[in-house]
Design a protein around this motif. Structure first.
Motif, PDB file in Angstrom:
ATOM      1  N   ASN A 142       0.835  -1.204   0.000  1.00  6.69           N
ATOM      2  CA  ASN A 142       0.000   0.000   0.000  1.00  6.69           C
ATOM      3  C   ASN A 142       0.876   1.263   0.000  1.00  6.69           C
ATOM      4  O   ASN A 142       1.589   1.541   0.962  1.00  6.69           O
ATOM      5  N   GLU A 143       0.764   2.029  -1.084  1.00  5.62           N
ATOM      6  CA  GLU A 143       1.652   3.174  -1.273  1.00  5.62           C
ATOM      7  C   GLU A 143       1.408   4.277  -0.233  1.00  5.62           C
ATOM      8  O   GLU A 143       2.343   4.903   0.258  1.00  5.62           O
ATOM      9  N   ALA A 144       0.140   4.497   0.093  1.00  2.12           N
ATOM     10  CA  ALA A 144      -0.188   5.554   1.060  1.00  2.12           C
ATOM     11  C   ALA A 144       0.408   5.215   2.422  1.00  2.12           C
ATOM     12  O   ALA A 144       0.932   6.078   3.130  1.00  2.12           O
ATOM     13  N   LEU A 145       0.354   3.943   2.778  1.00  2.00           N
ATOM     14  CA  LEU A 145       0.958   3.517   4.050  1.00  2.00           C
ATOM     15  C   LEU A 145       2.465   3.796   4.028  1.00  2.00           C
ATOM     16  O   LEU A 145       3.017   4.344   4.980  1.00  2.00           O
ATOM     17  N   ARG A 146       3.096   3.428   2.935  1.00  2.22           N
ATOM     18  CA  ARG A 146       4.556   3.631   2.861  1.00  2.22           C
ATOM     19  C   ARG A 146       4.888   5.110   3.060  1.00  2.22           C
ATOM     20  O   ARG A 146       5.794   5.467   3.799  1.00  2.22           O
ATOM     21  N   GLN A 147       4.105   5.966   2.424  1.00  2.00           N
ATOM     22  CA  GLN A 147       4.353   7.405   2.559  1.00  2.00           C
ATOM     23  C   GLN A 147       4.203   7.849   4.010  1.00  2.00           C
ATOM     24  O   GLN A 147       4.990   8.642   4.515  1.00  2.00           O
ATOM     25  N   LYS A 148       3.186   7.290   4.690  1.00  2.00           N
ATOM     26  CA  LYS A 148       2.985   7.651   6.114  1.00  2.00           C
ATOM     27  C   LYS A 148       4.205   7.258   6.946  1.00  2.00           C
ATOM     28  O   LYS A 148       4.608   7.975   7.862  1.00  2.00           O
ATOM     29  N   ILE A 149       4.768   6.112   6.644  1.00  2.00           N
ATOM     30  CA  ILE A 149       5.959   5.655   7.378  1.00  2.00           C
ATOM     31  C   ILE A 149       7.124   6.606   7.121  1.00  2.00           C
ATOM     32  O   ILE A 149       7.838   6.992   8.048  1.00  2.00           O
ATOM     33  N   TYR A 150       7.304   7.002   5.857  1.00  2.00           N
ATOM     34  CA  TYR A 150       8.428   7.902   5.551  1.00  2.00           C
ATOM     35  C   TYR A 150       8.221   9.253   6.247  1.00  2.00           C
ATOM     36  O   TYR A 150       9.186   9.844   6.738  1.00  2.00           O
ATOM     37  N   ASP A 151       6.983   9.723   6.285  1.00  2.00           N
ATOM     38  CA  ASP A 151       6.711  10.994   6.986  1.00  2.00           C
ATOM     39  C   ASP A 151       7.097  10.862   8.450  1.00  2.00           C
ATOM     40  O   ASP A 151       7.692  11.765   9.037  1.00  2.00           O
ATOM     41  N   ILE A 195      13.655  -6.029   9.026  1.00  2.00           N
ATOM     42  CA  ILE A 195      13.423  -5.261   7.802  1.00  2.00           C
ATOM     43  C   ILE A 195      13.286  -6.193   6.595  1.00  2.00           C
ATOM     44  O   ILE A 195      12.622  -5.868   5.618  1.00  2.00           O
ATOM     45  N   ASP A 196      13.882  -7.381   6.677  1.00  2.00           N
ATOM     46  CA  ASP A 196      13.834  -8.263   5.496  1.00  2.00           C
ATOM     47  C   ASP A 196      12.468  -8.918   5.293  1.00  2.00           C
ATOM     48  O   ASP A 196      12.264  -9.660   4.351  1.00  2.00           O
ATOM     49  N   LEU A 197      11.516  -8.602   6.176  1.00  2.00           N
ATOM     50  CA  LEU A 197      10.173  -9.172   6.005  1.00  2.00           C
ATOM     51  C   LEU A 197       9.246  -8.243   5.215  1.00  2.00           C
ATOM     52  O   LEU A 197       8.125  -8.632   4.881  1.00  2.00           O
ATOM     53  N   LEU A 212      11.390  -6.123  -1.775  1.00  3.10           N
ATOM     54  CA  LEU A 212      12.066  -5.598  -0.579  1.00  3.10           C
ATOM     55  C   LEU A 212      13.033  -4.455  -0.900  1.00  3.10           C
ATOM     56  O   LEU A 212      12.988  -3.379  -0.298  1.00  3.10           O
ATOM     57  N   HIS A 213      13.897  -4.690  -1.871  1.00  9.25           N
ATOM     58  CA  HIS A 213      14.935  -3.671  -2.136  1.00  9.25           C
ATOM     59  C   HIS A 213      14.364  -2.431  -2.821  1.00  9.25           C
ATOM     60  O   HIS A 213      14.892  -1.338  -2.637  1.00  9.25           O
ATOM     61  N   ASP A 214      13.268  -2.597  -3.561  1.00 11.19           N
ATOM     62  CA  ASP A 214      12.599  -1.402  -4.111  1.00 11.19           C
ATOM     63  C   ASP A 214      12.073  -0.538  -2.977  1.00 11.19           C
ATOM     64  O   ASP A 214      12.205   0.683  -2.997  1.00 11.19           O
ATOM     65  N   TYR A 215      11.484  -1.174  -1.979  1.00  8.39           N
ATOM     66  CA  TYR A 215      10.960  -0.402  -0.845  1.00  8.39           C
ATOM     67  C   TYR A 215      12.080   0.340  -0.120  1.00  8.39           C
ATOM     68  O   TYR A 215      11.934   1.493   0.265  1.00  8.39           O
ATOM     69  N   LEU A 216      13.199  -0.362   0.056  1.00  6.22           N
ATOM     70  CA  LEU A 216      14.294   0.278   0.802  1.00  6.22           C
ATOM     71  C   LEU A 216      14.906   1.449   0.029  1.00  6.22           C
ATOM     72  O   LEU A 216      15.261   2.475   0.619  1.00  6.22           O
ATOM     73  N   LYS A 217      14.982   1.286  -1.282  1.00  5.29           N
ATOM     74  CA  LYS A 217      15.504   2.404  -2.101  1.00  5.29           C
ATOM     75  C   LYS A 217      14.539   3.585  -2.014  1.00  5.29           C
ATOM     76  O   LYS A 217      14.960   4.741  -1.899  1.00  5.29           O
ATOM     77  N   GLU A 218      13.262   3.277  -2.066  1.00  6.56           N
ATOM     78  CA  GLU A 218      12.251   4.330  -1.980  1.00  6.56           C
ATOM     79  C   GLU A 218      12.330   5.021  -0.605  1.00  6.56           C
ATOM     80  O   GLU A 218      12.287   6.250  -0.496  1.00  6.56           O
ATOM     81  N   MET A 219      12.482   4.209   0.442  1.00 13.26           N
ATOM     82  CA  MET A 219      12.584   4.743   1.810  1.00 13.26           C
ATOM     83  C   MET A 219      13.807   5.647   1.932  1.00 13.26           C
ATOM     84  O   MET A 219      13.749   6.742   2.493  1.00 13.26           O
ATOM     85  N   ASN A 220      14.909   5.195   1.371  1.00 14.46           N
ATOM     86  CA  ASN A 220      16.146   5.970   1.396  1.00 14.46           C
ATOM     87  C   ASN A 220      15.919   7.335   0.723  1.00 14.46           C
ATOM     88  O   ASN A 220      16.239   8.377   1.310  1.00 14.46           O
ATOM     89  N   ARG A 221      15.307   7.316  -0.462  1.00 19.34           N
ATOM     90  CA  ARG A 221      15.070   8.577  -1.191  1.00 19.34           C
ATOM     91  C   ARG A 221      14.125   9.491  -0.424  1.00 19.34           C
ATOM     92  O   ARG A 221      14.306  10.692  -0.369  1.00 19.34           O
ATOM     93  N   ALA A 222      13.112   8.876   0.197  1.00 20.53           N
ATOM     94  CA  ALA A 222      12.059   9.687   0.825  1.00 20.53           C
ATOM     95  C   ALA A 222      12.409  10.142   2.235  1.00 20.53           C
ATOM     96  O   ALA A 222      11.723  10.992   2.788  1.00 20.53           O
ATOM     97  N   THR A 250      22.052   3.571   9.193  1.00 21.41           N
ATOM     98  CA  THR A 250      20.874   2.714   9.099  1.00 21.41           C
ATOM     99  C   THR A 250      21.336   1.267   9.123  1.00 21.41           C
ATOM    100  O   THR A 250      22.235   0.880   8.373  1.00 21.41           O
ATOM    101  N   VAL A 251      20.757   0.505  10.021  1.00 17.53           N
ATOM    102  CA  VAL A 251      21.168  -0.900  10.140  1.00 17.53           C
ATOM    103  C   VAL A 251      19.913  -1.778  10.182  1.00 17.53           C
ATOM    104  O   VAL A 251      19.036  -1.583  11.009  1.00 17.53           O
TER     105      VAL A 251
END
Ligand code: ISL
Length: 536
Positions: A169-178, A196-198, A214-224, A233-234
């Motif tokens: 869910n993209e909206a959820l991901r955005q909430k986490i980054y915020d 994190i690997d789950l 998984l790695h797409d999410y982490l790249k997105e998280m890194n950018r956001a 970050t570990v």
């Protein structure tokens, strides 16, 4: 390779319920941590990894978060948190927050809304199915729980009160980054990322770890969020191989600084058996193979290791692999020397620096940990006898790491003024405590202090290559070398004497827990002898 502050940092993990209780309720708190910052400054660490302090019903001691932007009452409030950040920063200590975003608490506003309102955006923040499959929870039993209100099952890879978030869910991901940016703006030093690997799980295909996205999410998280800042970050990654660890930590990939790999920890239980089926003693040759693999395969510039023996989920290393008797201090120093001179960022878990040990748990009533309690309930149901269950919990259960920090020989080890603490203080506090360690110039504390200082100052610890040296079975020896210098690390991981052939002349002693002249003259290591020397 671009150098970051965490290449020369040592991180200290605090489990807030057990570190220091300032308000006398038997549970640690933020003011307690603030009161001990001078101690941590003396140890020399660069950052604190703070296990969760967020609002939580504490079903899993804070790894079940009901509000990511509020502090749990038992720990204090946001003003205390801001004071901790500023007091720590004044001492050059950064705060690494625990990021628990595989799941929330079932008391989080999102989950409450999700259950109540089928049309709410929050419904899709969680994972619902009409029928469960046979996925099991890490904390025993099915990973699916039926919800009456919704008429469906939700996924929980951990406790029932820890529903898994739906990272699709993209909206959820955005909430986490915020939310992450909220903490970054407060001046934190980074994130330790729980399981994190789950995040890329596909429950219908029974894929838990290392899912395709998984790695797409982490790249997105890194950018956001953290990518724009110099943060540590570990990720906690039980399923990482060196290849996978490079995916996360290769700077070119713009994901994380490093991950915790657990391959060496796997030696604590029998191969392919649940963790409760613990292994007797340490398989030293296997440990050598594992560290050799990680040290040589995560090449400089292509990945980065984290180094640890302990955390809040693991038994105390002295109890499982060291010596808790006559060689307690010596084995603690030996294990520290072995770990801290490899390449990577070392982590010290509270109490490790004074050689704290497992707690002698006898009855289930003394146990608090959800994982241990669920295991015991399931094992009892399957007819296992309680003595065996208690034996496993005593050796490997998570509460061993969670008994109160031992500050002094005073009442409740100086941890709390309460008559009863949330977990009991280890009865050995009268001899094993910070006050005693600080008074003794030869204590474990000062070996840790020296290693932390060395890490900050010695460039070779970052740059030098690693080479395992073939020795006696129970001796762990390796070289760290650059074009100019060679360092030799030798550790006897046993309470027996071991033969040693020291061929190179010693140019400089870097650290030792023994009389090196004697080692050289006799060409013999005494029990738990350990040292590092420069040989050219
Ligand atoms: O130690 C473990 C392996 O059996 C598990 O107890 C542990 O749950 C696993 O390592 C994941 O740990 C992290 O996530 C859990 C939390 O209970 C742990 O404290 C945390 O470190 C769920 O958030």
């Amino acid at each position: 390779m671009q150098k970051h502050w965490w290449h020369t940092a040592t991180i200290y993990q605090i489990y807030p319920k057990s570190f220091m209780d300032a308000d006398g309720d038997g549970v640690g708190d933020l003011q307690g941590i603030i009161s001990k910052l001078d101690y941590l400054e003396k140890l020399g660490i660069t950052a604190i990894w703070l296990s969760p302090v967020y609002q939580s019903p504490m079903d899993d001691n804070g790894y079940d978060i009901s509000d990511y932007q509020a502090i749990a009452d038992i720990f204090g409030d946001m003003t205390d948190m801001e004071e901790l950040l500023s007091q720590a920063n004044q001492r050059g200590i950064k705060i690494i927050m625990d990021l628990v975003v595989n799941h929330t608490s079932d008391e989080h506003a999102w989950f409450i809304e999700a259950r109540e309102n089928a049309d709410s955006p929050e419904r899709d923040y969680y994972i619902w199915r009409d029928e469960p499959n046979d996925l099991v929870s890490t904390f025993s039993g099915s990973a699916w729980e039926y919800d009456d209100k919704v008429g469906q099952y939700y996924l929980h890879l951990f406790g029932k009160k820890q529903p898994d978030l739906n990272w699709e869910n993209e909206a959820l991901r955005q909430k986490i980054y915020d939310m992450m940016n909220f903490w970054i703006d407060k001046g934190i030093g980074g994130f330790r990322m729980d399981v994190i690997d789950l995040l890329g799980k596909i429950p219908d295909q029974k894929i838990r770890e290392n899912g395709p996205k998984l790695h797409d999410y982490l790249k997105e998280m890194n950018r956001a969020s953290f990518g724009k800042h110099d943060l540590l970050t570990v990720g906690e990654t039980w399923g990482a191989t060196p290849e996978i660890a490079k995916q996360y930590s290769n700077p070119d990939n713009q994901e994380l600084s490093m991950v915790f790999q657990f391959e060496h920890i796997g030696l604590q239980h029998k191969p392919d058996r649940p963790k409760w089926d613990y292994a007797d003693g340490l398989d030293v040759p296997a440990l050598k193979c594992i560290f050799n693999k990680w040290q040589t395969q995560l090449e400089l510039g292509q990945g980065w290791n984290s180094l640890f023996w302990n955390n809040h989920d693991l038994p105390r290393v002295l109890s499982i692999w060291g010596d808790t008797g006559a060689y307690r201090e010596k084995s603690a120093k030996a294990l520290a020397i072995l770990l801290h001179l490899m390449r990577g960022t070392p982590y010290i878990y509270q109490g490790e620096e004074i050689g704290m040990t497992n707690y002698p748990f006898e009855h289930l009533e003394q146990v608090e940990d959800i994982e241990s309690l669920n295991y015991a309930a399931e094992a009892l149901e399957n007819g296992e006898n309680i003595a065996n269950i208690m034996d496993s919990i005593r050796v490997i259960g998570r509460d061993n790491a969670r008994t109160p920090m031992q500050w002094s020989a005073e009442n409740q080890a100086g941890f709390s003024s309460a008559a009863k603490t949330w977990l009991p203080v280890n009865p050995n506090y009268e001899s094993i405590n910070v006050a005693a360690a600080l008074e003794d110039k030869n204590s474990i504390f000062y070996t840790y202090q020296a290693l932390v200082k060395l890490r900050k100052e010695a460039q070779w610890l970052v740059d030098a290559d690693f080479e395992l040296i073939d020795t006696e079975e129970k001796v762990f020896a390796y070289k760290r070398y650059t074009d100019e210098e060679t360092y030799l690390v030798v550790v006897n991981l046993s309470d027996q004497e071991q033969a040693l052939k020291l061929t190179c002349p010693i140019k400089e002693t870097i650290v030792a827990n023994t009389d090196l002249d004697e080692v050289v003259t006799k060409q013999t290591l005494k029990p738990w002898d350990a040292f590092c020397v420069r040989t050219n």
